[in-house]
Design an enzyme around this catalytic site. Sequence first.
Site, mmCIF file in Angstrom:
data_model
loop_
_atom_site.group_PDB
_atom_site.id
_atom_site.type_symbol
_atom_site.label_atom_id
_atom_site.label_comp_id
_atom_site.label_asym_id
_atom_site.label_seq_id
_atom_site.Cartn_x
_atom_site.Cartn_y
_atom_site.Cartn_z
ATOM 1 N N HIS A 203 0.844 -1.190 0.000
ATOM 2 C CA HIS A 203 0.000 0.000 0.000
ATOM 3 C C HIS A 203 0.885 1.248 0.000
ATOM 4 C CE1 HIS A 203 -3.201 -2.732 0.919
ATOM 5 N NE2 HIS A 203 -4.054 -1.814 1.314
ATOM 6 N N GLU A 206 -2.071 6.746 -0.356
ATOM 7 C CA GLU A 206 -3.481 6.893 0.007
ATOM 8 C C GLU A 206 -3.576 7.938 1.112
ATOM 9 O OE1 GLU A 206 -7.233 4.234 1.715
ATOM 10 O OE2 GLU A 206 -5.187 3.704 2.222
#
Length: 349
Positions: A203, A206
């Site tokens: 990830h 974000e």
Amino acid sequence: MERLLNPRDVRGLPKAHLHLHFTGSMRPATLLELAAKHGVRLPEALSSGEPPKLRATDERGWFRFQRLYDTARSVLRDESDIRRLVLETAEDERRDGSRWLEIQVDPTSYAPRLGGLIPALELILDAVEHASAATGVGIRVLVAANRMKSPMDARTLARLAVRYADRGVVGFGLSNDERRGLARDFDRAFEIARKGGLLAAPHGGELAGPESVRDCLDDLGAGRIGHGVRAAEDPRLMARLADRQITCEVCPSSNVSLGVYERPEEVPLRRLFDAGVPLALGADDPLLFGSRLAAQYDLARDLLGFGDAELAELARQSVRGSCAPEAVRKELLADIDAWLVDGQAPPGS
């Protein structure tokens, strides 16, 4: 910008789903039934039947999101629960036109109730195999480390993931709040995974900005980025992603629910797409965000101005960014072309 008076049904558009978390894929009704089965008391935010209102751009908001996720995960306590979740997820994927799913799971979260780390992962992989056979949806697993835990734990998970590369594990991820800790703390775990033939898919980009995407590329050797949407703030980074064809798994509804953007129209999907960054739309955690994969394509069309030809290209990019075998990719790409011509995939696909 393409506009059609009679747009094609996006549920008939063959596609791959590359950003879906294990517990987060659960149906709300299943959560309620399993909570009753095991005597788990759910907070109002999970028992109301409506998606909880979340804003995770500050630490308090992210803590609330994580607490709700942990509570939902606590209802998965035995083999039948795991098998039910995986089968229902596969059924929902098929309904949305997803023909290939790469679901992300941290098996350490389920190990205490399922007999340990190895039994937990073996059960998940066996459930995936059976659900895939029952629904026709190709399913593989990304094992994900938690960046809130020790890098040593991540290395253990990486070795485990490599061990099961021939049983359906195709990648290694890194989840949780990217604002905490440094990506490079997990470089050895990702090196183990990459040397074992797994895709590196952490990830980034974000809750943190474009620098977190660069860290994933430079420190972890990422071949795909979970989210990556904040790369749109840096033209040079977008050019780098486009040049190297690094797919970003963009989750529009999740971005809005977590407060990354105020409104769906602000999600920079168009900016990334026009810059040539490969994209794969994802639902992230439908249980908490209230919408599944096809809804992300509807959002792209209805609010971000994507025409059917562009939606088809998004579907192609999801397939190209997947770990699907070449034969599966060719079939899916051909069926996407057929959808664009006829408005649906070929019968029997």
